[in-house]
Design an enzyme around this catalytic site. Structure first.
Site, PDB file in Angstrom:
ATOM      1  N   ARG A 252     -67.429 -52.238  20.112  1.00  0.00           N
ATOM      2  CA  ARG A 252     -66.141 -52.789  20.534  1.00  0.00           C
ATOM      3  C   ARG A 252     -65.135 -52.797  19.394  1.00  0.00           C
ATOM      4  O   ARG A 252     -63.960 -52.483  19.604  1.00  0.00           O
ATOM      5  CB  ARG A 252     -66.337 -54.199  21.094  1.00  0.00           C
TER       6      ARG A 252
ATOM      7  N   ASP B  75     -26.805 -49.468  13.943  1.00  0.00           N
ATOM      8  CA  ASP B  75     -27.463 -50.320  14.922  1.00  0.00           C
ATOM      9  C   ASP B  75     -26.670 -50.424  16.222  1.00  0.00           C
ATOM     10  O   ASP B  75     -25.487 -50.774  16.226  1.00  0.00           O
ATOM     11  CB  ASP B  75     -27.657 -51.705  14.325  1.00  0.00           C
TER      12      ASP B  75
ATOM     13  N   LYS C 184     -42.165 -53.753  12.910  1.00  0.00           N
ATOM     14  CA  LYS C 184     -42.630 -54.488  14.095  1.00  0.00           C
ATOM     15  C   LYS C 184     -44.054 -54.045  14.439  1.00  0.00           C
ATOM     16  O   LYS C 184     -44.311 -53.371  15.432  1.00  0.00           O
ATOM     17  CB  LYS C 184     -41.674 -54.268  15.260  1.00  0.00           C
TER      18      LYS C 184
ATOM     19  N   GLU D 103     -27.587 -51.762   7.062  1.00  0.00           N
ATOM     20  CA  GLU D 103     -27.395 -51.763   8.512  1.00  0.00           C
ATOM     21  C   GLU D 103     -25.904 -51.920   8.801  1.00  0.00           C
ATOM     22  O   GLU D 103     -25.252 -52.820   8.275  1.00  0.00           O
ATOM     23  CB  GLU D 103     -28.165 -52.906   9.139  1.00  0.00           C
TER      24      GLU D 103
ATOM     25  N   LYS E   3     -29.096 -56.336   6.064  1.00  0.00           N
ATOM     26  CA  LYS E   3     -28.906 -56.477   7.503  1.00  0.00           C
ATOM     27  C   LYS E   3     -27.795 -57.486   7.785  1.00  0.00           C
ATOM     28  O   LYS E   3     -27.176 -58.020   6.857  1.00  0.00           O
ATOM     29  CB  LYS E   3     -30.230 -56.871   8.159  1.00  0.00           C
TER      30      LYS E   3
END
Length: 297
Positions: free
Chosen positions: A110, A227, A145, A206, A177
């Site tokens: 597994r 973005d 992510k 960004e 960002k």
């Protein structure tokens, strides 16, 4: 070539992979590495052979990790890869063959499949993006992510599928960002602060508008993350600064519209979905019939 050498050749740090495998095995087998079912049915002298088999078409990633996982359960398991990471396979294809004590094959099963199915799912998803971008100059990138604790495997799987890695973490590239810009007061102020503090590190910015793109390049940025821009707006950015900075399109771009975004002339498209939303590839471990006989006593 040793297992460690194969992991290193794949760009995977053996000690980090070992840590992931140990945590996964502890989760499944407990601190005492216990599988009462397999241990009751098979003694350590009962040996057999099993095939790792694709249950659907896809792109394979994670065979060196699978080998290392089997070895972590028992050094008596012999692993033979039939295909290589990055290979496209059809449903029913044998990916690898393993032989050794049956109880250990089943104890590892597994954990091996959880890692291999996930990694191959990411690779297969990434490959579909590379197909969509095949006639363009645009490369598909991943993001941060990723599943906590599995980042190096997730990002390796992206590479196996034909994509590229954006950055491994916050530590290796400075990315300015929106929150950084808002807190600093402007794109230029944020860029200058990072450049002053860390002249050694690559800085990416960004941007949300054409004006910000121009400001970032004027400040010295050589890589812009564009973005949530429409293809029309991206064309304007490419025309304005594309000869002075690498451009990445990101933000709600799907596989179905990837080609339209690539046609704007951007260098990259990034998608968090590669690692946070890829379905697994269905892979199984099949014990060969008659290969193992449980003890009769």
């Amino acid at each position: 070539m040793s297992i460690q050498d194969r992991l290193t050749a794949a760009g995977l740090a053996p000690e980090k992979v070992a840590s992931i495998i140990t945590a996964a095995l502890d989760e499944d087998l407990g601190p005492d590495r216990d599988d009462p079912t397999s241990q009751a049915i098979f003694d350590v002298e009962t040996v057999g052979t099993a095939d790792v088999v694709a249950r659907q078409d896809g792109v394979i990633a994670g065979l060196p990790v699978a080998e290392a996982t089997f070895a972590a359960v028992s050094e008596d398991i012999r692993f033979t890869a039939v295909v290589a990471d990055g290979d496209r396979v059809a449903e029913g294809a044998v990916l690898a063959t393993v032989s050794g004590p049956v109880r250990y094959l089943l104890m590892a099963e597994r954990t091996v499949l959880n890692l291999l199915c996930r990694m191959s799912g990411v690779a297969s998803h990434t490959y579909r993006w590379t197909e969509a971008l095949a006639d363009t100059k645009t490369t598909i990138l991943d993001t941060r992510k990723t599943t906590p604790g599995l980042r190096i495997l997730d990002k390796y799987a992206v590479r196996a599928g034909g994509g590229d890695n954006k950055r491994m973490g916050l530590f290796d590239v400075a990315m300015i960002k929106d929150n950084h810009k808002f807190a600093a007061g402007s794109v230029t102020a944020a860029f200058d602060a990072v450049r002053t503090a860390r002249p050694d590190i690559t800085i990416q910015v960004e941007v949300d508008t054409l004006e910000e793109a121009r400001e970032a390049v004027a400040a010295g940025a050589g890589f812009l993350l564009c973005d949530n821009m429409s293809p029309d707006r991206l064309r304007e950015v490419v025309a304005a600064v594309g000869d002075r900075a690498e451009l990445e399109a990101t933000g709600n771009i799907t596989l179905s519209d990837a080609a339209a975004y690539a046609a704007t002339g951007v260098d990259y498209i990034s998608s968090g979905a590669l690692t946070h939303s890829s379905p697994i590839m269905d892979i199984a471990l099949d014990i060969r019939p008659g290969a193992a006989n449980p003890p009769t006593s």
